[in-house]
Design an enzyme around this catalytic site. Structure first.
Site, PDB file in Angstrom:
ATOM      1  N   GLU A 192       9.183  -4.119  10.642  1.00  8.86           N
ATOM      2  CA  GLU A 192       9.383  -2.574  10.178  1.00  8.86           C
ATOM      3  C   GLU A 192       9.927  -1.564  11.396  1.00  8.86           C
ATOM      4  O   GLU A 192       9.247  -1.751  12.340  1.00  8.86           O
ATOM      5  CB  GLU A 192       8.267  -2.247   9.283  1.00  8.86           C
ATOM      6  CG  GLU A 192       8.549  -0.889   8.693  1.00  8.86           C
ATOM      7  CD  GLU A 192       7.549  -0.304   7.777  1.00  8.86           C
ATOM      8  OE1 GLU A 192       6.769  -1.033   7.340  1.00  8.86           O
ATOM      9  OE2 GLU A 192       7.997   0.841   7.304  1.00  8.86           O
ATOM     10  N   ASP A 218       0.824  -1.230  -0.096  1.00  5.34           N
ATOM     11  CA  ASP A 218      -0.140   0.099   0.017  1.00  5.34           C
ATOM     12  C   ASP A 218       0.763   1.199   0.090  1.00  5.34           C
ATOM     13  O   ASP A 218       0.437   2.251   0.001  1.00  5.34           O
ATOM     14  CB  ASP A 218      -1.201  -0.163   1.160  1.00  5.34           C
ATOM     15  CG  ASP A 218      -0.364   0.132   2.605  1.00  5.34           C
ATOM     16  OD1 ASP A 218       0.905  -0.083   2.651  1.00  5.34           O
ATOM     17  OD2 ASP A 218      -1.124  -0.202   3.547  1.00  5.34           O
TER      18      ASP A 218
HETATM   19  O1  KIV Z   1       3.581  -1.113   1.840  1.00  7.13           O
HETATM   20  C1  KIV Z   1       4.741  -1.539   1.674  1.00  7.13           C
HETATM   21  O2  KIV Z   1       5.258  -1.134   0.528  1.00  7.13           O
HETATM   22  C2  KIV Z   1       5.318  -2.102   2.974  1.00  7.13           C
HETATM   23  C3  KIV Z   1       6.509  -2.315   2.867  1.00  7.13           C
HETATM   24  C4  KIV Z   1       7.315  -1.183   3.241  1.00  7.13           C
HETATM   25  C5  KIV Z   1       6.713  -3.591   3.878  1.00  7.13           C
HETATM   26  O3  KIV Z   1       4.622  -2.529   3.685  1.00  7.13           O
END
Ligand code: KIV
Length: 317
Positions: free
Chosen positions: A185, A47
């Site tokens: 994260e 997202d």
């Molecule tokens: O939405 C995204 O790109 C993510 C990654 C940063 C893990 O959740």
């Protein structure tokens, strides 16, 4: 059916063998094809597309239909990578039934091989139900961007003993519920290492140090597409913002100066009688030191009418 696709089982075996897992975000078929050719194990239709594709401040406005649209495109570009569709904000928080229907749409309409959702123990029931009907789930704990307002911004998580313990407990709850991997994260390396050691499923880190079982980055960040965004955890493998500007400046100059298109880039009704123009001066690309134009095969003028306008794009098998 035998598959060469990376599956949830491949990833589990990689963790057991101590082989690092690679994951990058992708949002379209062209990038997906390139990343797949480089044997990136997992392509995440994150997202994050809200920020890097749509130019939003956060990921919160992204809709399920938008993720499905991009997931379909990414799937068309891949043969090997596992494609994970991100469940956007409010597509899984309002109830298990609605969440299952939405995850199902990512698989059925988007073609995703798995879904990702943010949060820990609070989603255990949902994850158990999804895996029971055959939808693999990737968890995501630590800095969870969909909780931007609750967290007070994009902030490192797990700095005190209580939140560290909660992260380990959440990871265990995700594994217990049936998640096949977890994104970690924005947390100190020691915390990510502790979480990784606490679970049998692979952890994929972003801003979480080197001890995770794999690493993920947003493709636009690692390619340096935005010069004003360089957080500490991102390594830029390219500076595409500069290179793209250089190439586009050269195109603008070439067009303005009458250097594009050249004869080899044009079609003629009567090739043998085409007007003799002074040979185009050196392309602006050469002035800026970028890679020059692709060499064009010298065309057989007599055959020019039968040339297809576009040559067939190369499609990897
Ligand atoms: O939405 C995204 O790109 C993510 C990654 C940063 C893990 O959740």
């Amino acid at each position: 059916m035998k598959t060469n696709r990376v599956t949830i089982h491949t990833l589990r075996q990689m963790k057991e063998r101590g082989e690092k897992i690679t994951m990058l975000t992708a949002y379209d078929a062209t990038f997906a094809r390139l990343l797949d050719e480089s044997r990136v194990d997992i392509l995440l239709v994150g997202d994050s597309l809200g920020m890097v594709i749509q130019g939003q401040e956060t990921t919160l406005p992204v809709t399920l239909d938008e993720v499905i649209y991009h997931t379909r495109a990414v799937c068309r570009g891949t043969h090997r990578a596992q494609v994970v569709g991100d469940m956007p904000f409010m597509s899984y928080q309002t109830g298990v039934v609605q969440a299952m229907e939405n995850a199902g749409r990512l698989i059925k309409e988007g073609g995703a091989h798995a879904v990702k959702l943010e949060g820990g123990a609070q989603h255990a029931e949902l994850i158990a139900r999804l895996t029971a009907v055959g939808i693999p789930v990737m968890g995501h704990i630590g800095l969870t961007p969909q909780s931007f307002h609750q967290l007070g911004g994009f902030k490192l998580q797990g700095r005190d003993a209580a939140t560290r313990e909660r992260l380990v407990a959440d990871a265990r709850a995700l594994e217990q519920a049936g998640a096949y991997s977890i994104v970690l994260e924005g947390m100190p390396s020691e915390v990510a290492a502790e979480v990784t050691a606490a679970v049998g499923i692979p952890t994929i880190g972003i801003g979480a140090g080197a001890d995770c079982d794999g690493q993920v980055l947003v493709i636009y960040d690692m390619l340096g597409m935005n010069d004003s965004f360089k957080p500490r955890f991102v390594r830029r493998y390219e500076h595409l913002a500069t290179r793209i500007r250089t190439a586009v400046d050269a195109f603008v100059a070439d067009v303005q100066e009458g250097n594009f298109p050249g004869e080899d880039e044009s079609f003629f009704l009567e090739p043998e009688r085409r007007p003799v123009r002074p040979q185009a001066t050196v392309s602006a690309l050469a002035h800026v030191g970028a890679c020059g134009p692709e060499p064009t095969p010298s065309s057989d003028r007599s055959d020019e009418h039968s040339d297809p306008f576009y040559s067939t794009p190369h499609r990897p098998k």
